[in-house]
Design an enzyme around this catalytic site. Structure first.
Site, PDB file in Angstrom:
ATOM      1  CG  HIS A  88     -32.999 -20.868  96.818  1.00 26.62           C
ATOM      2  ND1 HIS A  88     -31.920 -20.427  96.084  1.00 26.62           N
ATOM      3  CD2 HIS A  88     -34.096 -20.582  96.076  1.00 26.62           C
ATOM      4  CE1 HIS A  88     -32.348 -19.901  94.944  1.00 26.62           C
ATOM      5  NE2 HIS A  88     -33.666 -19.985  94.920  1.00 26.62           N
ATOM      6  CD  GLU A 130     -40.223 -18.990  93.887  1.00 26.28           C
ATOM      7  OE1 GLU A 130     -40.009 -17.834  94.296  1.00 26.28           O
ATOM      8  OE2 GLU A 130     -39.373 -19.655  93.264  1.00 26.28           O
ATOM      9  CD  GLU A 154     -37.959 -15.396  91.101  1.00 29.08           C
ATOM     10  OE1 GLU A 154     -37.894 -15.960  92.210  1.00 29.08           O
ATOM     11  OE2 GLU A 154     -37.539 -15.906  90.056  1.00 29.08           O
TER      12      GLU A 154
END
Length: 404
Positions: A233, A263, A359
């Site tokens: 982030h 991503e 992820e």
């Protein structure tokens, strides 16, 4: 609208606005709350969070230091909004709306009192209500017993309807478009923020083109390079991309309060041998994780198996967060369906119509061979007999060494 200094006003300005969700879908959500209320002898619920108000009403508020609410009782549903928002909250609410003014500091609670007359047991979100708000509610509603509605609501939201899944699929497709724009903008010497601008603009235009009316808010891109890839982030900076840099693409379209994500790990021009080895290993974890997402699988068991892959390569110490999470009404500043996260401490069993990400990420510290953050991210819809991957953008070394 009144010319007096009223505490509450009715600003039903214009007509109800377009929603991607049918009236039947919104009524189903509110009736799920009513069913829970009936089973637990709760007279009404006051929702206060971004995600719950948006999920049950269709209205996504802008906080700016003011309080908002959505009251569902056994007969009706009403949003509570501040005068600064005009009639927009009513236009977006599936239900009624009452507006409180700024003329007295307790006008919000005056609105709550009016909508909860006779209530003995009131559902509120324990995970959202602050100590200050709790004390104010206790003072405004003496004798009322407060019951947690936050956890029950979270479990309701984890199972997506067909209409929700359709919107999430649109978001995933939009993220792929953002990813393509991002890749096209990458080159040595280009600042991170210019890449992010290209990606975000492409997604906004795509969202705008697909609805007769849509509020274009909160779509964003985090594009990171070099050492900035070490956190998932980390914000965009003006650092310029260098040839050979590890890159992290993070595209986040927001459509009617629903967040989706793409991503990817990329490299500019070329990749070192040590970086390539680590990248390929993280891709292998990602691909195994995709295989493990299916109905009946426990979140903790998925995490445990993927941990073993990292452990065999002595990379587990570089893993930085869980392997995935639920998708729906959430964003980087609100919402989380914490009951469905692919972590060692979550025993939830995956069910059809849950939507989760895979992820995996590892972060190799600066100064070590292959330094940087590696992460791939796909979104999957759990089906009756497996899972459907709705992310289309390619991953891995064959496609994501960018030479523009």
């Amino acid at each position: 609208m009144s010319s007096k200094m009223d505490r509450l006003v009715t600003w039903h300005n214009g007509e109800k606005e377009y929603s991607p969700f049918s009236d039947a879908e919104m009524a189903r959500r509110q009736n799920d709350v009513r069913k829970w209320m009936a089973e637990h002898s709760v007279d009404a619920c006051l929702f206060t969070s971004y995600h719950c108000i948006n999920y049950y009403s269709g209205f996504l508020y802008c906080y700016f230091g003011r309080k908002y609410g959505f009251v569902i009782d056994h007969d009706k549903a009403t949003s509570i909004s501040a005068g600064i928002d005009g009639g927009q909250p009513w236009r977006r609410t599936f239900g009624d709306n009452v507006t409180y003014t700024d003329w007295r500091k307790d006008n919000y609670f005056f609105a709550v009192q009016g909508l909860t007359r006779g209530v003995k047991r009131l559902g509120i979100e324990f995970d959202h209500v602050s100590l200050d708000l709790m004390r104010q509610l206790e003072a405004a509603l003496p004798g009322v017993e407060f019951v947690d509605a936050g956890q029950p609501s979270m479990w309701m939201r984890t199972l997506k309807s067909a209409e929700e899944i359709k919107l999430i699929e649109e978001g995933a497709r939009t993220a792929d478009i953002g990813g393509a724009a991002c890749a096209a903008a990458i080159a040595a010497g280009v600042p991170e923020h210019e890449v992010a601008i290209a990606s975000t603009s492409a997604m906004l235009r795509e969202i705008a083109s697909n609805h007769p009316y849509v509020e274009l808010m909160d779509t964003w891109t985090w594009f990171q390079s070099g050492i900035n890839t070490d956190g998932a982030h980390n914000p965009v900076t003006n650092r310029k991309i260098r040839s050979g840099d590890i890159l992290s693409l993070n595209c986040f379209p927001m459509i009617f309060g629903y967040y989706t994500a793409l991503e990817r790990t990329l490299f500019c021009d070329w990749v070192s041998d040590e970086h390539l080895k680590l990248w390929e290993k993280n891709v292998a974890v990602h691909e195994r994780g995709l295989e493990l997402i299916k109905p009946g699988a426990r979140c903790c068991d998925i995490a445990a198996e993927l941990n073993e892959m990292y452990r065999e390569w002595d990379l587990l110490k570089y893993r930085s967060f869980g392997y995935g999470h639920s998708f729906g009404v959430l964003c980087h500043y609100y919402g989380r369906e914490a009951g469905v996260e692919l972590r060692e401490d979550i025993e939830t069993v995956l069910e059809p119509n849950m939507v989760v990400s895979m992820e995996p990420m590892i972060m190799i510290p600066e100064g070590q061979p292959g330094a940087g953050g590696y992460r791939e991210h796909d979104i999957l819809v759990v089906t009756e007999d497996g899972a459907r991957n709705i992310t289309g953008f390619p991953y891995g070394p064959e496609r994501n060494i960018i030479r523009n």
